[in-house]
Structure formats: structure tokens, C-alpha cells
Design a protein around this motif. Sequence first.
Motif, PDB file in Angstrom:
ATOM      1  N   GLY A  73       1.107  -1.113  -0.273  1.00  0.00           N
ATOM      2  CA  GLY A  73       0.300   0.501   0.208  1.00  0.00           C
ATOM      3  C   GLY A  73       0.841   1.328  -0.249  1.00  0.00           C
ATOM      4  O   GLY A  73       0.780   2.082  -0.710  1.00  0.00           O
ATOM      5  N   ASN A  74       1.321   1.123   0.692  1.00  0.00           N
ATOM      6  CA  ASN A  74       3.171   2.352   0.467  1.00  0.00           C
ATOM      7  C   ASN A  74       3.438   2.163  -0.290  1.00  0.00           C
ATOM      8  O   ASN A  74       3.879   3.579  -1.183  1.00  0.00           O
ATOM      9  N   GLY A  75       3.783   1.432  -0.853  1.00  0.00           N
ATOM     10  CA  GLY A  75       4.570   1.140  -1.855  1.00  0.00           C
ATOM     11  C   GLY A  75       3.557   2.216  -3.322  1.00  0.00           C
ATOM     12  O   GLY A  75       4.388   2.064  -3.943  1.00  0.00           O
ATOM     13  N   ALA A  76       2.379   1.013  -3.277  1.00  0.00           N
ATOM     14  CA  ALA A  76       1.808   2.158  -4.431  1.00  0.00           C
ATOM     15  C   ALA A  76       1.946   3.688  -4.151  1.00  0.00           C
ATOM     16  O   ALA A  76       1.760   4.300  -5.218  1.00  0.00           O
ATOM     17  N   ALA A  77       1.752   3.988  -3.171  1.00  0.00           N
ATOM     18  CA  ALA A  77       1.657   5.559  -2.796  1.00  0.00           C
ATOM     19  C   ALA A  77       2.453   6.315  -3.430  1.00  0.00           C
ATOM     20  O   ALA A  77       2.840   7.558  -3.670  1.00  0.00           O
ATOM     21  N   VAL A  78       3.630   6.118  -2.724  1.00  0.00           N
ATOM     22  CA  VAL A  78       5.178   5.824  -3.650  1.00  0.00           C
ATOM     23  C   VAL A  78       5.030   6.190  -5.645  1.00  0.00           C
ATOM     24  O   VAL A  78       5.977   6.979  -5.847  1.00  0.00           O
ATOM     25  N   ALA A  79       4.796   4.908  -5.515  1.00  0.00           N
ATOM     26  CA  ALA A  79       4.688   4.850  -6.913  1.00  0.00           C
ATOM     27  C   ALA A  79       3.802   5.934  -7.915  1.00  0.00           C
ATOM     28  O   ALA A  79       4.239   6.010  -8.976  1.00  0.00           O
ATOM     29  N   GLY A  80       2.484   6.049  -6.797  1.00  0.00           N
ATOM     30  CA  GLY A  80       1.790   6.871  -7.729  1.00  0.00           C
ATOM     31  C   GLY A  80       2.006   8.516  -7.659  1.00  0.00           C
ATOM     32  O   GLY A  80       1.682   9.112  -8.275  1.00  0.00           O
ATOM     33  N   TRP A  81       2.952   8.441  -6.439  1.00  0.00           N
ATOM     34  CA  TRP A  81       3.646  10.568  -6.704  1.00  0.00           C
ATOM     35  C   TRP A  81       4.404  10.515  -7.759  1.00  0.00           C
ATOM     36  O   TRP A  81       4.681  11.507  -8.238  1.00  0.00           O
ATOM     37  N   LEU A  82       4.961   9.311  -7.964  1.00  0.00           N
ATOM     38  CA  LEU A  82       6.222   9.411  -8.749  1.00  0.00           C
ATOM     39  C   LEU A  82       5.144   9.594 -10.382  1.00  0.00           C
ATOM     40  O   LEU A  82       5.740  10.475 -10.977  1.00  0.00           O
ATOM     41  N   LEU A  83       4.255   8.917 -10.458  1.00  0.00           N
ATOM     42  CA  LEU A  83       3.882   9.439 -12.207  1.00  0.00           C
ATOM     43  C   LEU A  83       3.420  10.116 -11.518  1.00  0.00           C
ATOM     44  O   LEU A  83       3.121  11.055 -13.089  1.00  0.00           O
ATOM     45  N   THR A  84       2.580  11.300 -10.966  1.00  0.00           N
ATOM     46  CA  THR A  84       2.132  12.111 -10.993  1.00  0.00           C
ATOM     47  C   THR A  84       3.347  12.667 -10.974  1.00  0.00           C
ATOM     48  O   THR A  84       2.720  14.329 -11.626  1.00  0.00           O
ATOM     49  N   ARG A  85       3.758  13.299 -10.415  1.00  0.00           N
ATOM     50  CA  ARG A  85       5.467  14.025 -10.986  1.00  0.00           C
ATOM     51  C   ARG A  85       5.842  13.990 -12.066  1.00  0.00           C
ATOM     52  O   ARG A  85       6.873  15.123 -12.373  1.00  0.00           O
ATOM     53  N   THR A  86       5.764  12.391 -12.549  1.00  0.00           N
ATOM     54  CA  THR A  86       6.803  13.023 -13.900  1.00  0.00           C
ATOM     55  C   THR A  86       5.537  12.944 -15.910  1.00  0.00           C
ATOM     56  O   THR A  86       6.026  13.368 -16.300  1.00  0.00           O
ATOM     57  N   THR A  87       4.706  11.195 -15.155  1.00  0.00           N
ATOM     58  CA  THR A  87       3.323  11.517 -16.816  1.00  0.00           C
ATOM     59  C   THR A  87       2.108  11.748 -16.098  1.00  0.00           C
ATOM     60  O   THR A  87       1.184  11.683 -17.486  1.00  0.00           O
ATOM     61  N   GLY A  88       1.754  11.772 -14.910  1.00  0.00           N
ATOM     62  CA  GLY A  88       0.797  11.673 -14.506  1.00  0.00           C
ATOM     63  C   GLY A  88       0.132  10.578 -14.418  1.00  0.00           C
ATOM     64  O   GLY A  88       0.325   9.318 -14.898  1.00  0.00           O
ATOM     65  N   ILE A  89      -1.628  10.316 -13.533  1.00  0.00           N
ATOM     66  CA  ILE A  89      -2.242   9.425 -14.192  1.00  0.00           C
ATOM     67  C   ILE A  89      -3.112   9.760 -14.450  1.00  0.00           C
ATOM     68  O   ILE A  89      -4.414  10.042 -13.797  1.00  0.00           O
ATOM     69  N   GLY A  90      -3.400   8.970 -16.263  1.00  0.00           N
ATOM     70  CA  GLY A  90      -5.042   9.703 -17.343  1.00  0.00           C
ATOM     71  C   GLY A  90      -6.046   9.087 -16.713  1.00  0.00           C
ATOM     72  O   GLY A  90      -6.617   9.318 -17.273  1.00  0.00           O
ATOM     73  N   PHE A  91      -5.666   7.764 -16.141  1.00  0.00           N
ATOM     74  CA  PHE A  91      -7.523   7.660 -15.930  1.00  0.00           C
ATOM     75  C   PHE A  91      -8.425   8.289 -14.227  1.00  0.00           C
ATOM     76  O   PHE A  91      -9.201   7.297 -14.043  1.00  0.00           O
ATOM     77  N   VAL A  92      -7.479   9.291 -13.600  1.00  0.00           N
ATOM     78  CA  VAL A  92      -7.899   9.662 -12.413  1.00  0.00           C
ATOM     79  C   VAL A  92      -8.069  11.050 -12.775  1.00  0.00           C
ATOM     80  O   VAL A  92      -6.857  11.855 -13.259  1.00  0.00           O
ATOM     81  N   ASP A  93      -9.308  11.420 -12.766  1.00  0.00           N
ATOM     82  CA  ASP A  93      -9.562  12.554 -12.923  1.00  0.00           C
ATOM     83  C   ASP A  93      -8.991  14.064 -12.008  1.00  0.00           C
ATOM     84  O   ASP A  93      -8.938  13.182 -11.084  1.00  0.00           O
ATOM     85  N   GLY A  94      -8.604  14.687 -12.764  1.00  0.00           N
ATOM     86  CA  GLY A  94      -7.731  15.605 -11.193  1.00  0.00           C
ATOM     87  C   GLY A  94      -6.103  15.306 -11.408  1.00  0.00           C
ATOM     88  O   GLY A  94      -5.776  15.872 -10.895  1.00  0.00           O
ATOM     89  N   LEU A  95      -5.499  13.945 -11.832  1.00  0.00           N
ATOM     90  CA  LEU A  95      -3.725  13.443 -11.599  1.00  0.00           C
ATOM     91  C   LEU A  95      -3.988  13.521 -13.047  1.00  0.00           C
ATOM     92  O   LEU A  95      -2.856  12.788 -13.479  1.00  0.00           O
TER      93      LEU A  95
END
Length: 159
Positions: A73-95
Motif C-alpha cells: 500500500g505505501n509502495g503504491a503511494a510512492v509509485a503514484g507520487w512518482l507517476l503524478t510528478r513525471t507523466t500524470g495518471i491519465g485514468f484519474v480525473d484531476g491527476l
Amino acid sequence: MTTTDTGATRTGPALAAMASIGAGVIHASAVGVHGEHGQAALAFALLAVFQVGWGVLVLARPGRWLYRAGVAGNGAAVAGWLLTRTTGIGFVDGLEAAEGPGLPDTLAALLAGVAVAGALAALVAPDRVRRLSGTAQAPAAAATALLVVVAMVATGGHG
């Protein structure tokens, strides 16, 4: 808590729990800031519930399955942060769009990383994880609380 006969708690799980709770509180403070984007707000709320709940459970009843869940879970949070800082998360509105790192999100990612490291230490080398007395936990908790307050205040300036 995972304790010894003298009441000392294993360092890895205790610090992991404190860090996860801190990251969760920061994520909870981000929910309102992202309120116009329902999916992002929901993602932050769910992450906050997981991180705070996981930390409390580890402090109350540590165990290997919990450590594994914390790494995931916390690993996913770190990975999500990396994605939002580099490419964004296309399937999440606002990110969808990448953003530069901000203080609150960076501190939350840092705390989530500490949670992963502590949980991994408890999994990989449980007998080598040092003991942390109750009085030694206070500075770690205070430092975490200070980081969380700074991040929560900075969340208000997110645009």
C-alpha cells in the motif's frame, strides 16, 4: 506492539507505523483541495484511510501479513507520487497532468517511503531490527508530527 520483555518496541514497525499515519494525515488534508476532481479526492481519501488504519493496526497488533500490506500500500503511494510528478495518471480525473513536486506531496511520499522501509526491515530481518524504547519513540513521533503539520499548512496553498 511487537515488544520485548522490557517493553521496548521493534524500531522498524514502530517507525513504519508512525510514518504511514503521518502520510495518511497529509493525504486526508489533500482531499478538500482536490474536491473539484471527485476521482482524485476519492483516491486521496482511500489512501488516507489505508495509511492511517495500517499504522494503527501495526502499533496495536503487528504481524507479517500486515507488513506485507504496508509494503504494497505505501509502495503504491510512492509509485503514484512518482507517476503524478513525471507523466500524470491519465485514468484519474484531476491527476492526468504531471505536476512539479510540492512540499506536501513530497513529504507524504517521503513518509510513505519510510513506512515501506520499516515494514521491509521487519519482514526481511526481524531479528536484526533494533529495539526502540518508549521514550526513544517520542522524538520520532514529534518529528513526524512536525512534518505533517508543515505539509498540512502547505496543502492550503495548492493550486
